[in-house]
Design an enzyme around this catalytic site. Structure first.
Site, PDB file in Angstrom:
ATOM      1  N   LYS A  62       0.865  -1.170   0.000  1.00 30.01           N
ATOM      2  CA  LYS A  62       0.000   0.000   0.000  1.00 30.01           C
ATOM      3  C   LYS A  62       0.908   1.229   0.000  1.00 30.01           C
ATOM      4  CE  LYS A  62      -2.559   3.491   1.447  1.00 30.01           C
ATOM      5  NZ  LYS A  62      -1.955   4.830   1.614  1.00 30.01           N
ATOM      6  N   GLU A 112       9.751   0.999  10.880  1.00 31.67           N
ATOM      7  CA  GLU A 112      10.758   2.068  10.784  1.00 31.67           C
ATOM      8  C   GLU A 112       9.989   3.352  10.977  1.00 31.67           C
ATOM      9  OE1 GLU A 112      12.389   5.226   9.624  1.00 31.67           O
ATOM     10  OE2 GLU A 112      12.258   4.378   7.612  1.00 31.67           O
ATOM     11  N   ARG A 125      18.658  17.289   2.620  1.00 25.59           N
ATOM     12  CA  ARG A 125      18.306  16.324   1.582  1.00 25.59           C
ATOM     13  C   ARG A 125      16.789  16.148   1.561  1.00 25.59           C
ATOM     14  NH1 ARG A 125      18.705  10.269   1.574  1.00 25.59           N
ATOM     15  NH2 ARG A 125      19.120  10.516   3.790  1.00 25.59           N
ATOM     16  N   CYS A 144      13.408  10.581   7.413  1.00 24.23           N
ATOM     17  CA  CYS A 144      13.389  10.142   8.816  1.00 24.23           C
ATOM     18  C   CYS A 144      14.745  10.301   9.484  1.00 24.23           C
ATOM     19  CB  CYS A 144      12.943   8.685   8.899  1.00 24.23           C
ATOM     20  SG  CYS A 144      11.282   8.404   8.275  1.00 24.23           S
ATOM     21  N   GLU A 151       9.703  16.219  15.491  1.00 17.07           N
ATOM     22  CA  GLU A 151      10.336  16.115  14.175  1.00 17.07           C
ATOM     23  C   GLU A 151       9.708  17.143  13.229  1.00 17.07           C
ATOM     24  OE1 GLU A 151      11.612  12.377  11.308  1.00 17.07           O
ATOM     25  OE2 GLU A 151       9.664  12.326  12.291  1.00 17.07           O
TER      26      GLU A 151
END
Length: 528
Positions: free
Chosen positions: A222, A297, A325, A331, A428
């Site tokens: 998916k 992850e 980048r 992540c 984040e």
């Protein structure tokens, strides 16, 4: 029913695009030329047969059962690229059935047979590198040079696991009695459900699909609703390479419905996911009912520690690569830069100068190094982090606002004098914003770096090898770059600690995630 949120929420469905813009950093990177480039690139992809609008279930390229579709747009221009099926539970169940029925024949192929097919897929990915790169830039926005680099990186996983497929070894263990023999076999898990993100539309797929197929598993993928086109193009090349029907399936559309179907099925034996920690936890919870194997992850909050004995030029280059980048949308991007007092002012000046020279624009345009963010919601998130930091005392050294190009573009930003009470320290940002934080000594640097629930990637810059080793061992992160800002490679294990996930992807260790260990005891053997 699970609710699958994204790292960034879906933006407005219709956004006006101005025909011309003025850039504060040189010539305009959008406008009629950029739109023309996008149109030409899309036409070439259609002509090459790689701009697809149907999902793959078994041996058929399918629409949604009810005919619903999902628009895929270029984040740089807002242009509609195509529409893909908006599928749900029923289509996912069909894909699970196809994968389940394909599993016996695929798992019983010899490792060499699977290896050869994966190698053919790798060859086709490389042969179509230019077209795949343009497709990725169109749907994701990253500069073409970065997109081409990702195609090579993504293909590298297929090549690696084509080789590792031939090295799935078992064991013979010395028995405790003379009439027994003990064997350890490694066999494929079974049907796998994979949920992948938008920031690396191909690499995050091959990093899961290649080891799954090498191990003898079949898989349902998916892809993100923002970037499904790279997945479908890669699947088309897999079919051309001879991967049998049902071994690789692509289902696009309704994330909650697709995810629920994968989790509830007893025929799906493993879930692999790259995305937010919030959704990873929901997947772990949902997998518990059928005790699926899970690989996750998840989010990061990467520190970069620059000591006063660091080579400043190297540190600037490394931090620049690790932060900006994909416009900060990875992540493993640096989220916090800790700089020791002795070089703080010198580093801040050099780093801000380097960041101010980054070229922002449409990824198809020559010289662009910073593309758009994925959608307007991502820009809102970045803006809120910067506003919070400035309100609490941070100083903007460069950037600090939406780019004059408008839409989804944000200026590469450096914030000085950041502190631990700012949101950007603990959350984040997933955008092109780098906060600089002072520290006095090693102990303080490690304490601040580890002061997070995440533990994915981290970076250190020092000329003292003893200090480098000591700090690397003290950091609670699954990956450490020592005097290096680019650490991702298919041959090394990728993954994190704490709430950054479970398991490893890439390298020989990534194959273990798709294998079960079986102990075989042969008894009652007559003595010679």
């Amino acid at each position: 029913m699970l609710v699958f949120a994204r790292r960034v929420s879906r933006g407005l469905s219709s956004i006006s695009v101005h025909s011309t813009f003025a850039s504060s950093r040189g010539r305009c990177r959008m406008g009629t030329v950029a739109h023309s480039n996008s149109h030409v690139a899309a036409k070439k992809l259609k002509d090459a047969g790689l701009l697809l609008s149907r999902a793959l279930i078994g041996d058929k390229w399918c629409d949604a059962i009810d005919g619903r579709t999902l628009n895929v747009t270029n984040p740089a221009t807002g242009e509609l690229l195509t529409s893909v099926p908006f599928m749900g539970r029923k289509e996912t169940e069909l894909a699970i059935t196809a994968a389940h029925e394909a599993f016996p024949a695929w798992s019983q192929k010899t490792n060499t047979e699977r290896s050869k097919l994966l190698r053919k897929w790798f060859d086709l990915l490389i042969q179509n590198k230019e077209e795949l790169g343009r497709l990725m830039t169109l749907e994701q926005g990253k500069p073409l040079k970065e997109a081409l680099g990702e195609i090579v990186y993504a293909a590298g996983f297929v090549e690696l696991y084509a080789e590792e497929a031939k090295r799935i070894y078992g064991d013979i263990i010395p028995a405790t009695t003379q009439d027994k023999r003990i064997f350890v076999l490694r066999q494929p898990v079974g049907v796998v459900g994979a949920i992948t993100p938008w920031n690396f539309p191909l690499a995050m797929i091959t990093r899961k699909v290649a080891p799954a197929l090498a191990a003898g598993c079949t898989i349902i993928v998916k892809p993100s609703e923002f970037t499904p086109l790279s997945a479908m193009a890669a699947a088309k090349l897999a079919v051309e390479a001879g991967i049998p029907a049902g071994v690789l399936n692509i289902v696009t559309g309704d994330a909650p419905q697709i995810g629920a179907a994968l989790l509830e099925s007893t025929r799906v034996r493993k879930i692999t996911f790259t995305g937010s920690t919030q959704i990873g936890k929901k997947l772990m919870e949902g997998s518990a009912a059928t005790v699926k194997k899970v690989s996750l992850e998840l989010g990061g909050n990467a520190p970069c520690i620059i000591f006063d004995d660091a080579n400043i030029d190297l540190a600037v280059k490394g931090a620049l690569a690790a932060k900006y980048r994909n416009s900060g949308q990875t992540c493993v991007c640096v989220n916090r830069i800790f700089v020791q007092d002795g070089i703080y002012a010198e580093f801040a000046k050099a780093f801000a100068l380097a960041v101010s020279q980054l070229q922002v624009g449409n990824g198809l345009d020559e010289g662009v190094t910073q593309g758009p963010l994925i959608n307007p919601a991502a820009v809102v998130k970045v803006e809120s982090h910067v506003e919070d930091a400035v309100a609490k005392g941070a100083k903007v050294l460069t950037g600090g606002k939406k780019h004059s190009l408008g839409r989804t573009f944000y200026e590469p930003t450096v914030l000085a004098d950041a502190t631990v009470d700012m949101r950007i320290f603990s959350e984040e940002v997933f955008g092109p914003v780098a906060p600089l934080i002072r520290f006095k000594d090693d102990k303080e640097a490690v304490a601040m770096a580890n002061d997070t629930e995440f533990g994915l990637a981290s970076y250190i810059f020092t000329e003292n090898i003893t200090r480098g080793w000591r700090i690397a061992e003290a950091l609670e992160y699954g990956m450490v770059g020592l005097n290096e800002g680019l650490i991702s490679t298919e041959v090394a294990p990728f993954g994190g600690m704490k709430q950054s996930g479970l398991g490893r992807e890439g390298s020989k260790y990534g194959l273990d995630e798709y294998l079960e260990m079986k102990y075989l005891c042969l008894g009652n053997m007559s003595p010679p």
